[in-house]
Design an enzyme around this catalytic site. Structure first.
Site, PDB file in Angstrom:
ATOM      1  N   ALA A   1       9.017 -10.173  33.869  1.00 31.73           N
ATOM      2  CA  ALA A   1      10.231 -10.966  34.067  1.00 31.73           C
ATOM      3  C   ALA A   1      10.674 -10.921  35.530  1.00 31.73           C
ATOM      4  O   ALA A   1      10.449  -9.943  36.237  1.00 31.73           O
ATOM      5  CB  ALA A   1      11.341 -10.426  33.175  1.00 31.73           C
ATOM      6  N   HIS A   2      11.300 -12.002  35.971  1.00 25.78           N
ATOM      7  CA  HIS A   2      11.782 -12.098  37.353  1.00 25.78           C
ATOM      8  C   HIS A   2      13.244 -12.482  37.317  1.00 25.78           C
ATOM      9  O   HIS A   2      13.619 -13.369  36.570  1.00 25.78           O
ATOM     10  CB  HIS A   2      10.981 -13.155  38.104  1.00 25.78           C
ATOM     11  CG  HIS A   2      11.537 -13.470  39.451  1.00 25.78           C
ATOM     12  ND1 HIS A   2      11.359 -12.631  40.515  1.00 25.78           N
ATOM     13  CD2 HIS A   2      12.278 -14.500  39.894  1.00 25.78           C
ATOM     14  CE1 HIS A   2      11.952 -13.160  41.580  1.00 25.78           C
ATOM     15  NE2 HIS A   2      12.518 -14.282  41.208  1.00 25.78           N
ATOM     16  N   PRO A   3      14.095 -11.899  38.079  1.00 27.21           N
ATOM     17  CA  PRO A   3      13.900 -10.735  38.943  1.00 27.21           C
ATOM     18  C   PRO A   3      14.187  -9.438  38.192  1.00 27.21           C
ATOM     19  O   PRO A   3      15.247  -9.293  37.587  1.00 27.21           O
ATOM     20  CB  PRO A   3      14.931 -10.942  40.047  1.00 27.21           C
ATOM     21  CG  PRO A   3      16.055 -11.665  39.378  1.00 27.21           C
ATOM     22  CD  PRO A   3      15.413 -12.509  38.280  1.00 27.21           C
TER      23      PRO A   3
ATOM     24  N   GLU B   1       8.677  -5.886  38.368  1.00 26.12           N
ATOM     25  CA  GLU B   1       7.818  -6.637  39.289  1.00 26.12           C
ATOM     26  C   GLU B   1       7.132  -5.729  40.302  1.00 26.12           C
ATOM     27  O   GLU B   1       6.065  -6.064  40.815  1.00 26.12           O
ATOM     28  CB  GLU B   1       8.621  -7.701  40.032  1.00 26.12           C
ATOM     29  CG  GLU B   1       9.006  -8.876  39.173  1.00 26.12           C
ATOM     30  CD  GLU B   1       9.768  -9.902  39.953  1.00 26.12           C
ATOM     31  OE1 GLU B   1       9.212 -10.989  40.175  1.00 26.12           O
ATOM     32  OE2 GLU B   1      10.915  -9.622  40.350  1.00 26.12           O
TER      33      GLU B   1
END
Length: 78
Positions: free
Chosen positions: A46-48, A52
């Site tokens: 998933a972002h943000p 990451e």
């Protein structure tokens, strides 16, 4: 990350810092399940999010062979 560049086996991961306890789980599960770098590179993160960071770690690894080619999976016809 410590890994074998010839086959993508993850041998160990060290994470230092504020959210290390939140991030180490993905790496420890990958090691426990025998997941290769070539396979985990394809996982969606998933972002943000902090995850990451681990995603970028795996994507930066240079591996010589694809995940499907291992010493045990190669069959030779005689």
């Amino acid at each position: 990350m410590i890994y074998r560049p010839d086959n993508g086996e993850i041998l160990g991961v060290h994470i230092f810092g504020l959210h290390a306890a939140d991030l180490i789980h993905e790496a420890s599960n990958a090691i426990a399940l025998g997941t290769r770098i070539q396979e985990i590179k394809l996982a969606v993160h998933a972002h943000p999010t902090l995850s990451e960071v681990v995603d970028e770690l795996f994507k930066a690894a240079k591996v010589d062979s694809p995940a499907s080619v291992t010493a045990q999976s190669v069959k030779v016809a005689v």
